[in-house]
Design an enzyme around this catalytic site. Structure first.
Site, PDB file in Angstrom:
ATOM      1  N   GLY A   1     -75.337  51.261 -33.181  1.00 21.80           N
ATOM      2  CA  GLY A   1     -75.941  50.079 -33.911  1.00 21.80           C
ATOM      3  C   GLY A   1     -77.259  49.735 -33.200  1.00 21.80           C
ATOM      4  O   GLY A   1     -78.290  49.319 -33.765  1.00 21.80           O
TER       5      GLY A   1
ATOM      6  N   GLY B   1     -72.913  57.968 -33.634  1.00 26.14           N
ATOM      7  CA  GLY B   1     -71.592  59.080 -33.337  1.00 26.14           C
ATOM      8  C   GLY B   1     -71.484  60.215 -34.198  1.00 26.14           C
ATOM      9  O   GLY B   1     -71.120  61.347 -33.641  1.00 26.14           O
TER      10      GLY B   1
ATOM     11  N   ARG C   1     -69.526  58.297 -22.317  1.00 25.00           N
ATOM     12  CA  ARG C   1     -70.085  57.190 -21.882  1.00 25.00           C
ATOM     13  C   ARG C   1     -70.139  56.891 -20.340  1.00 25.00           C
ATOM     14  O   ARG C   1     -70.791  56.403 -19.800  1.00 25.00           O
ATOM     15  CB  ARG C   1     -69.517  56.030 -22.763  1.00 25.00           C
ATOM     16  CG  ARG C   1     -70.081  55.897 -23.955  1.00 25.00           C
ATOM     17  CD  ARG C   1     -69.598  55.058 -24.924  1.00 25.00           C
ATOM     18  NE  ARG C   1     -70.575  54.865 -26.050  1.00 25.00           N
ATOM     19  CZ  ARG C   1     -70.056  54.220 -27.209  1.00 25.00           C
ATOM     20  NH1 ARG C   1     -68.918  53.349 -27.153  1.00 25.00           N
ATOM     21  NH2 ARG C   1     -70.832  54.040 -28.242  1.00 25.00           N
TER      22      ARG C   1
ATOM     23  N   LYS D   1     -73.851  55.577 -47.055  1.00 26.16           N
ATOM     24  CA  LYS D   1     -74.707  54.412 -48.043  1.00 26.16           C
ATOM     25  C   LYS D   1     -76.038  54.002 -47.679  1.00 26.16           C
ATOM     26  O   LYS D   1     -76.398  54.008 -46.548  1.00 26.16           O
ATOM     27  CB  LYS D   1     -73.530  53.106 -47.833  1.00 26.16           C
ATOM     28  CG  LYS D   1     -72.200  53.270 -48.374  1.00 26.16           C
ATOM     29  CD  LYS D   1     -71.402  52.022 -48.121  1.00 26.16           C
ATOM     30  CE  LYS D   1     -70.229  52.197 -48.858  1.00 26.16           C
ATOM     31  NZ  LYS D   1     -69.334  50.963 -48.610  1.00 26.16           N
TER      32      LYS D   1
END
Length: 392
Positions: A372, A349, A35, A197
């Protein structure tokens, strides 16, 4: 189209640069500087054009109060090594001392502010706190796409007090790459979704059905869809309360002419800790076993769809890839994405880790730094950090 840092006169001005320097730490040092290196081109551009840089970021979740565990000191030290110039760390991100340090900056110098989240006002998007941050600089640049889905003071409210608000080079690349997927993709456009999920990706699946030509579904979430088709899936992960949703998704895809591609076989074992598994048809998963990876027929099926694609977007692993016994499917899909002639974009990730594990990082068209924010953008949601930027 948002204003870019390249379009702004920077000479002799102080730039408030919001970056995502939320790097993992081990033993008081940065253990992965991905990053940090991602924002270096924007810092370099600002310095080359005669600006002074007030650099700001969060790190971890310090619960709105100073915590030595979350100081940006290790980040300052690593940035100093990467940039080969001093990167002093301010004692805080607001206050008289910080204002004095910011005012004293000369063109070509950098000041790194201490962790923004040491103040609860940051995550509360507090206007007074944002005004204090804005007072440190003459213009605003956001290069933190990974945090753009957060309506925080240094991302959203600050732009009410500091203009122009431009996109950094990394932010601009993210918006261009993701825009290329959603606005005018070369077709066929294929989305590959994995992870555990269905519930994490309901909005994404619903939004993508109106955009894609094919939706490839692997990982744990595939078993909820397989149950919706009437297959017994043993002890595989199934979200019982989402079976009806999966069924209606399959029906909606059929009506739209979108090809939903599901596994036809799976590598099964008694538990996550099993040393190995065996491939069986999804119709024949034993009652006491669980699917933990794609089987070889599914890998070939997925690869066939990817070979015909002109644009591919991928988020989420195809199995429990952190366990070597169940990594084969994810690695094979990573290689199939890399070998495709399509424009490829990946994010999240686990997906980035899978591409690294497969050794094909340099063959992916665009690797998003975000998790996100990447998903929310693909869901068609407005991101506060992007909305707050000045139009070009």
């Amino acid at each position: 189209m948002k204003l870019s840092i390249e379009q702004v006169d920077l000479g002799g001005r102080r730039v408030f640069l919001r970056a995502d320097l939320n790097a993992p730490l081990e033993h008081g040092a940065v253990s992965d500087d991905t990053r940090l290196t991602a924002v270096l081109p924007t810092i370099a551009l600002a310095l080359e054009r005669g600006a002074a840089v007030v650099l700001a970021s969060h790190l971890g979740r310090p619960q709105g109060r100073p915590d030595p565990k979350y100081t940006l000191k290790p980040v300052a030290e690593r940035l100093q090594a990467l940039l080969e110039r001093p990167v002093p760390l301010a004692p805080d991100c607001v206050g008289d001392a910080v204002e004095g340090l910011a005012r004293a900056l000369k063109p070509g110098e950098i000041l790194l502010l201490e962790n923004l989240r040491f103040h609860p006002e940051e995550e509360a998007n507090d206007d007074a706190f944002a005004r204090r941050l804005a007072g440190l600089a003459d213009l605003y640049v956001n290069d933190a796409f990974a945090a753009a889905h957060r309506a925080h003071a240094s991302i959203a409210a600050i732009t009410r007090h500091l203009q122009p608000a431009a996109a950094g080079l990394l932010m601009r690349r993210e918006l261009e790459a993701l825009g290329r997927i959603l606005e005018a993709p070369a077709r066929p456009l294929v989305a590959v979704l994995g992870g555990a999920k269905v519930s994490d990706k309901i909005s994404l699946v619903e939004h993508l059905l109106s955009k894609v030509d094919a939706l490839v579904i692997g990982g744990g979430m595939a078993f909820t869809f397989l149950r919706a088709l009437g297959h017994g899936v043993g002890k595989s992960l199934v979200e019982v309360d989402r079976i009806e949703m999966a069924r209606s998704t399959l029906e909606a895809a059929r009506r739209r002419g979108v090809n939903i591609v599901l596994p036809v076989d799976a590598v099964v074992a008694a538990s996550l800790d099993s040393p190995s598994g065996r491939a069986v048809s999804v119709r024949d998963i034993p009652a006491e076993q669980m699917g933990l990876d794609l089987g070889p027929l599914s890998v070939e099926r997925f690869a066939t769809v990817l070979r015909s694609a002109k644009t591919i977007v991928w988020n989420g692993p195809m199995g429990v890839f952190e366990k070597p016994a169940f990594a084969t499917g994810t690695v094979a899909v990573a290689r199939a994405v890399a070998e495709s002639s399509a424009f490829t974009v990946i994010g999240g990730g686990d997906t980035v880790a899978a591409v690294n594990q497969a050794g094909v990082t340099n063959r992916i068209g665009y690797i998003s730094t975000a998790g996100g924010a990447f998903l929310e953008f693909l869901e068609g949601r407005a991101l506060p950090g992007v909305e707050a930027l000045t139009e070009a």
